[in-house]
Design a protein around this motif. Structure first.
Motif, PDB file in Angstrom:
ATOM      1  N   ASP A   1     -13.036  59.129  90.026  1.00 34.33           N
ATOM      2  CA  ASP A   1     -11.756  59.689  90.476  1.00 34.33           C
ATOM      3  C   ASP A   1     -10.759  59.879  89.333  1.00 34.33           C
ATOM      4  O   ASP A   1      -9.603  60.225  89.578  1.00 34.33           O
ATOM      5  CB  ASP A   1     -11.121  58.771  91.529  1.00 34.33           C
ATOM      6  CG  ASP A   1     -11.835  58.847  92.868  1.00 34.33           C
ATOM      7  OD1 ASP A   1     -12.419  59.906  93.175  1.00 34.33           O
ATOM      8  OD2 ASP A   1     -11.820  57.833  93.608  1.00 34.33           O
ATOM      9  N   ILE A   2     -11.184  59.640  88.122  1.00 38.65           N
ATOM     10  CA  ILE A   2     -10.275  59.715  86.973  1.00 38.65           C
ATOM     11  C   ILE A   2     -10.467  61.043  86.252  1.00 38.65           C
ATOM     12  O   ILE A   2     -11.574  61.373  85.819  1.00 38.65           O
ATOM     13  CB  ILE A   2     -10.521  58.551  85.995  1.00 38.65           C
ATOM     14  CG1 ILE A   2     -10.366  57.211  86.717  1.00 38.65           C
ATOM     15  CG2 ILE A   2      -9.550  58.638  84.808  1.00 38.65           C
ATOM     16  CD1 ILE A   2     -10.783  56.016  85.877  1.00 38.65           C
TER      17      ILE A   2
ATOM     18  N   VAL B   1     -10.290  49.252  72.503  1.00 40.19           N
ATOM     19  CA  VAL B   1     -10.970  50.390  73.099  1.00 40.19           C
ATOM     20  C   VAL B   1     -10.445  50.552  74.513  1.00 40.19           C
ATOM     21  O   VAL B   1      -9.839  49.638  75.080  1.00 40.19           O
ATOM     22  CB  VAL B   1     -12.505  50.207  73.106  1.00 40.19           C
ATOM     23  CG1 VAL B   1     -13.034  50.047  71.690  1.00 40.19           C
ATOM     24  CG2 VAL B   1     -12.911  49.015  73.975  1.00 40.19           C
ATOM     25  N   VAL B   2     -10.652  51.730  75.090  1.00 37.45           N
ATOM     26  CA  VAL B   2     -10.246  51.993  76.472  1.00 37.45           C
ATOM     27  C   VAL B   2     -11.493  52.333  77.267  1.00 37.45           C
ATOM     28  O   VAL B   2     -12.237  53.250  76.908  1.00 37.45           O
ATOM     29  CB  VAL B   2      -9.215  53.139  76.548  1.00 37.45           C
ATOM     30  CG1 VAL B   2      -8.844  53.419  78.002  1.00 37.45           C
ATOM     31  CG2 VAL B   2      -7.968  52.767  75.752  1.00 37.45           C
ATOM     32  N   GLN B   3     -11.713  51.593  78.342  1.00 36.89           N
ATOM     33  CA  GLN B   3     -12.912  51.767  79.153  1.00 36.89           C
ATOM     34  C   GLN B   3     -12.532  52.245  80.543  1.00 36.89           C
ATOM     35  O   GLN B   3     -11.641  51.689  81.188  1.00 36.89           O
ATOM     36  CB  GLN B   3     -13.688  50.453  79.220  1.00 36.89           C
ATOM     37  CG  GLN B   3     -14.188  50.013  77.838  1.00 36.89           C
ATOM     38  CD  GLN B   3     -14.871  48.673  77.834  1.00 36.89           C
ATOM     39  OE1 GLN B   3     -14.377  47.711  78.407  1.00 36.89           O
ATOM     40  NE2 GLN B   3     -16.018  48.594  77.173  1.00 36.89           N
ATOM     41  N   LEU B   4     -13.215  53.303  80.988  1.00 37.55           N
ATOM     42  CA  LEU B   4     -12.990  53.873  82.312  1.00 37.55           C
ATOM     43  C   LEU B   4     -14.150  53.518  83.220  1.00 37.55           C
ATOM     44  O   LEU B   4     -15.315  53.538  82.797  1.00 37.55           O
ATOM     45  CB  LEU B   4     -12.864  55.395  82.223  1.00 37.55           C
ATOM     46  CG  LEU B   4     -11.923  55.979  81.166  1.00 37.55           C
ATOM     47  CD1 LEU B   4     -11.876  57.499  81.288  1.00 37.55           C
ATOM     48  CD2 LEU B   4     -10.539  55.384  81.269  1.00 37.55           C
TER      49      LEU B   4
ATOM     50  N   LEU C   1      -5.362  61.076  80.504  1.00 37.21           N
ATOM     51  CA  LEU C   1      -6.029  60.625  81.722  1.00 37.21           C
ATOM     52  C   LEU C   1      -5.092  60.763  82.907  1.00 37.21           C
ATOM     53  O   LEU C   1      -3.871  60.656  82.762  1.00 37.21           O
ATOM     54  CB  LEU C   1      -6.435  59.149  81.603  1.00 37.21           C
ATOM     55  CG  LEU C   1      -7.224  58.701  80.379  1.00 37.21           C
ATOM     56  CD1 LEU C   1      -7.319  57.179  80.348  1.00 37.21           C
ATOM     57  CD2 LEU C   1      -8.610  59.320  80.397  1.00 37.21           C
ATOM     58  N   ARG C   2      -5.683  60.950  84.073  1.00 36.39           N
ATOM     59  CA  ARG C   2      -4.906  60.855  85.299  1.00 36.39           C
ATOM     60  C   ARG C   2      -5.670  60.007  86.288  1.00 36.39           C
ATOM     61  O   ARG C   2      -6.781  60.344  86.692  1.00 36.39           O
ATOM     62  CB  ARG C   2      -4.613  62.239  85.887  1.00 36.39           C
ATOM     63  CG  ARG C   2      -3.728  62.172  87.136  1.00 36.39           C
ATOM     64  CD  ARG C   2      -3.128  63.526  87.443  1.00 36.39           C
ATOM     65  NE  ARG C   2      -2.195  63.937  86.399  1.00 36.39           N
ATOM     66  CZ  ARG C   2      -1.892  65.192  86.116  1.00 36.39           C
ATOM     67  NH1 ARG C   2      -2.469  66.171  86.780  1.00 36.39           N
ATOM     68  NH2 ARG C   2      -1.040  65.472  85.151  1.00 36.39           N
ATOM     69  N   SER C   3      -5.082  58.860  86.633  1.00 34.38           N
ATOM     70  CA  SER C   3      -5.660  57.949  87.620  1.00 34.38           C
ATOM     71  C   SER C   3      -4.610  57.676  88.672  1.00 34.38           C
ATOM     72  O   SER C   3      -3.564  57.085  88.393  1.00 34.38           O
ATOM     73  CB  SER C   3      -6.089  56.641  86.953  1.00 34.38           C
ATOM     74  OG  SER C   3      -6.599  55.729  87.909  1.00 34.38           O
ATOM     75  N   GLY C   4      -4.863  58.125  89.897  1.00 32.31           N
ATOM     76  CA  GLY C   4      -3.860  57.998  90.946  1.00 32.31           C
ATOM     77  C   GLY C   4      -2.607  58.769  90.573  1.00 32.31           C
ATOM     78  O   GLY C   4      -2.665  59.944  90.210  1.00 32.31           O
ATOM     79  N   LYS C   5      -1.468  58.098  90.610  1.00 34.35           N
ATOM     80  CA  LYS C   5      -0.199  58.743  90.292  1.00 34.35           C
ATOM     81  C   LYS C   5       0.196  58.566  88.824  1.00 34.35           C
ATOM     82  O   LYS C   5       1.275  59.013  88.421  1.00 34.35           O
ATOM     83  CB  LYS C   5       0.908  58.184  91.189  1.00 34.35           C
ATOM     84  CG  LYS C   5       0.709  58.503  92.672  1.00 34.35           C
ATOM     85  CD  LYS C   5       1.859  57.963  93.499  1.00 34.35           C
ATOM     86  CE  LYS C   5       1.667  58.290  94.974  1.00 34.35           C
ATOM     87  NZ  LYS C   5       2.787  57.760  95.814  1.00 34.35           N
TER      88      LYS C   5
ATOM     89  N   GLY D   1      -9.054  51.529  87.318  1.00 34.87           N
ATOM     90  CA  GLY D   1     -10.235  52.001  86.592  1.00 34.87           C
ATOM     91  C   GLY D   1     -10.017  52.257  85.121  1.00 34.87           C
ATOM     92  O   GLY D   1     -10.929  52.730  84.442  1.00 34.87           O
ATOM     93  N   VAL D   2      -8.841  51.940  84.584  1.00 31.05           N
ATOM     94  CA  VAL D   2      -8.521  52.178  83.167  1.00 31.05           C
ATOM     95  C   VAL D   2      -8.138  50.853  82.528  1.00 31.05           C
ATOM     96  O   VAL D   2      -7.081  50.289  82.828  1.00 31.05           O
ATOM     97  CB  VAL D   2      -7.372  53.192  83.004  1.00 31.05           C
ATOM     98  CG1 VAL D   2      -7.079  53.442  81.529  1.00 31.05           C
ATOM     99  CG2 VAL D   2      -7.706  54.501  83.715  1.00 31.05           C
ATOM    100  N   VAL D   3      -8.990  50.343  81.643  1.00 29.72           N
ATOM    101  CA  VAL D   3      -8.775  49.032  81.031  1.00 29.72           C
ATOM    102  C   VAL D   3      -8.766  49.163  79.507  1.00 29.72           C
ATOM    103  O   VAL D   3      -9.671  49.755  78.912  1.00 29.72           O
ATOM    104  CB  VAL D   3      -9.872  48.034  81.456  1.00 29.72           C
ATOM    105  CG1 VAL D   3      -9.725  46.716  80.700  1.00 29.72           C
ATOM    106  CG2 VAL D   3      -9.812  47.793  82.959  1.00 29.72           C
TER     107      VAL D   3
END
Length: 317
Positions: free
Chosen positions: A40-41, A232-235, A90-94, A217-219
């Motif tokens: 969904d990202i 690092v950024v993990q989706l 990135l776009r996750s939710g709002k 979902g974005v860490v």
């Protein structure tokens, strides 16, 4: 582009839900952004341009003959070549999240083909007031400089959250360059840029120790190595994954993960981080994106004996 974890169903093709600016990008001879979806990202890789640097920066601990042979095998020039600069939106939710902010404009470094991120965000229809969060993999100037261009802070929302590891903030209060191998002028420019960034954005900075969930979902996860607070950024969404490796991985890293990059503040730890990360993404089969891999910097990693192999993903038109 079928960017899914192995044995997972293929996602429906989807582009970032943005409104392009009419006629945008018409003067550019090559693409500068690439969109995909991870569950969904929504993800968009955006080129900040290129940074010309000496080839010795790729592997200053390597035998010069071995380094020259690698460059020859890769059809790259022997003295200097253009390092790609990539960031991710990135776009996750709002939430709209920018991972790294590009080089910006430093006239003293004479780098006219870098620092393109902001105009390319605009060309993609992503306006600065819509950005809710920024994640910094680290605070080298090619990752924070775009935030220091005149007029940028005034366009950003007052409640903007800038996520960065606490160890990174602490390091740049008194940075140590004793183990790096940089061209003249770069240490001073890095130090000045980080100092200015911390002063300008101190009220927006949100620090974390080991990791932070920036959005669903974005860490962001601290690895250290390249700099003490490098992250690092993990989706992860609906069984799909993607890792943005920042500066943990360079073009030589797959075949020669033991070669030290000139910007690494702890070269041995950077090597350990690199090998561990490459093993992780090879095991999951997830796509990898990194700052200095050729645009759009999307591919997978395969184990190849004691080293690795980069498998660029096919573009989805």
């Amino acid at each position: 582009m079928n960017l899914v974890v192995r044995n997972q169903p293929q996602p429906a093709p989807m582009k970032l839900t943005i409104t392009p600016v009419a006629g945008s990008g018409s003067k550019e001879p090559v693409p500068s952004r690439y969109a995909l979806r991870v569950g969904d990202i929504d993800v968009m890789v955006i080129s900040d341009g290129v940074l010309p640097l000496p080839t010795a920066m790729l592997a200053h601990n390597a035998d010069p003959v071995a380094r020259a042979a690698w460059l020859l095998d890769m059809f790259l020039p022997q003295d200097a070549f253009d390092w790609p600069l990539n960031a991710v939106a990135l776009r996750s939710g709002k939430q709209t999240i920018l991972v790294d902010a590009g080089l910006g404009l430093d006239p003293d470094l004479h780098l006219p083909r870098a620092g393109q991120l902001l105009q390319r965000l605009a060309a993609a229809g992503i306006d600065l007031p819509s950005v809710t969060d920024i994640v910094l993999t680290h605070m080298h100037m090619d990752h924070v400089g775009g935030l220091l261009i005149d007029g940028v802070k005034q366009q950003l929302r007052p409640d903007l959250r800038i996520h960065v590891a606490a160890a990174e903030v602490a390091f740049w209060k008194a940075p140590d360059f004793s183990r790096t191998q940089m061209p003249n002028g770069f240490p001073d420019a890095l130090r000045a840029t980080a100092k200015k960034f911390l002063a300008v954005y101190r009220k927006n900075i949100c620090t974390f120790v080991d990791e932070a969930e920036v959005a669903r979902g974005v860490v962001a996860r601290r690895t250290g190595g390249h700099t003490p607070g490098h992250s690092v950024v993990q989706l992860a969404s609906k069984g799909e994954r993607l890792t943005f490796a920042g500066d943990a991985v360079f073009p030589v890293s797959f075949e020669r993960p033991d070669w030290h990059n000139g910007f690494e503040h702890d070269p041995e730890e950077a090597t350990r981080v690199r090998v561990r990360l490459l093993r992780e993404v090879a095991a999951t089969g997830e796509p990898l994106v990194a700052t200095h891999l050729p645009f759009p910097s999307i591919g997978r990693v395969a184990v190849d004996g004691d080293a690795f192999r980069w498998v660029p993903a096919y573009w989805d038109y």
